[in-house]
Design a protein around this motif. Structure first.
Motif, mmCIF file in Angstrom:
data_model
loop_
_atom_site.group_PDB
_atom_site.id
_atom_site.type_symbol
_atom_site.label_atom_id
_atom_site.label_comp_id
_atom_site.label_asym_id
_atom_site.label_seq_id
_atom_site.Cartn_x
_atom_site.Cartn_y
_atom_site.Cartn_z
ATOM 1 N N ASP A 9 0.841 -1.186 0.000
ATOM 2 C CA ASP A 9 0.000 0.000 0.000
ATOM 3 C C ASP A 9 0.882 1.244 0.000
ATOM 4 O O ASP A 9 2.036 1.195 0.442
ATOM 5 N N HIS A 11 0.422 5.738 0.403
ATOM 6 C CA HIS A 11 -0.440 6.914 0.577
ATOM 7 C C HIS A 11 0.418 8.161 0.520
ATOM 8 O O HIS A 11 1.601 8.133 0.865
ATOM 9 N N HIS A 43 -3.374 -1.485 6.025
ATOM 10 C CA HIS A 43 -3.911 -1.838 4.706
ATOM 11 C C HIS A 43 -3.042 -2.903 4.019
ATOM 12 O O HIS A 43 -3.564 -3.872 3.476
HETATM 13 MG MG MG Z 1 -4.551 2.231 1.678
#
Ligand code: MG
Length: 158
Positions: A9, A11, A43
């Motif tokens: 993941d 971000h 995540h």
């Molecule tokens: Mg995420």
């Protein structure tokens, strides 16, 4: 038989948001932007656990178009995904996570993140490995624009 799952993941950092990683709020001038709390550690780990069971991914279980997950705490989502995997006949054996970010320094927060994730998953802290590293100044991570997380999890039949 052991099953292995991989999760990833990323971000983007932005102002006016808390930085939440592995369920722990970490003091920093920037937070992560996302529909939920943007906890990239939770995540990636959720995706690794789901992946090992071939049960899809976090986006399929908890769509980011669903207002129910706006600013959602990602730990309950991890717990729910893990519950479904257990229901599918699997037990989490261990997981290993690598967080890649230029800043802030995460080493002081690693034990708290491991403890939070272990508690959420009902495993010993020794079953949750978490490491943090920089990207040596290279690329979007090196410029401090965002964070990336890789995770691996292994499952055994119940
Ligand atoms: Mg995420």
């Amino acid at each position: 038989m052991i099953r292995v799952g991989i999760g990833y993941d990323s971000h983007r950092f932005g102002p006016g948001r808390p930085l939440v990683l592995g369920g722990v709020t970490i003091p920093y001038t920037l937070g992560l932007i996302g529909h939920s709390d943007a906890d990239a550690v939770s995540h990636a780990l959720t995706d690794a656990i789901l992946g090992a069971a071939a049960m899809g991914d976090i986006g399929r279980l908890f769509p980011d178009t669903d207002p129910a997950y706006a600013d959602a705490d990602s730990i309950p989502l991890l717990i729910e995904a893990h519950r479904r995997v257990q229901e599918g006949g699997w037990t989490l054996q261990q997981c290993d996570i690598t967080v890649i970010t230029q800043a802030p320094k995460l080493a002081p927060h690693v034990p708290a993140m491991q403890a939070c994730l272990a508690e959420a998953l009902g495993v010993t802290e020794g079953a949750v490995s978490l490491k943090a590293k920089t990207n040596e100044g290279m690329g979007f991570i090196g410029r401090g624009e965002g964070i990336a997380v890789m995770a691996v999890a292994t499952l055994r039949p119940r």
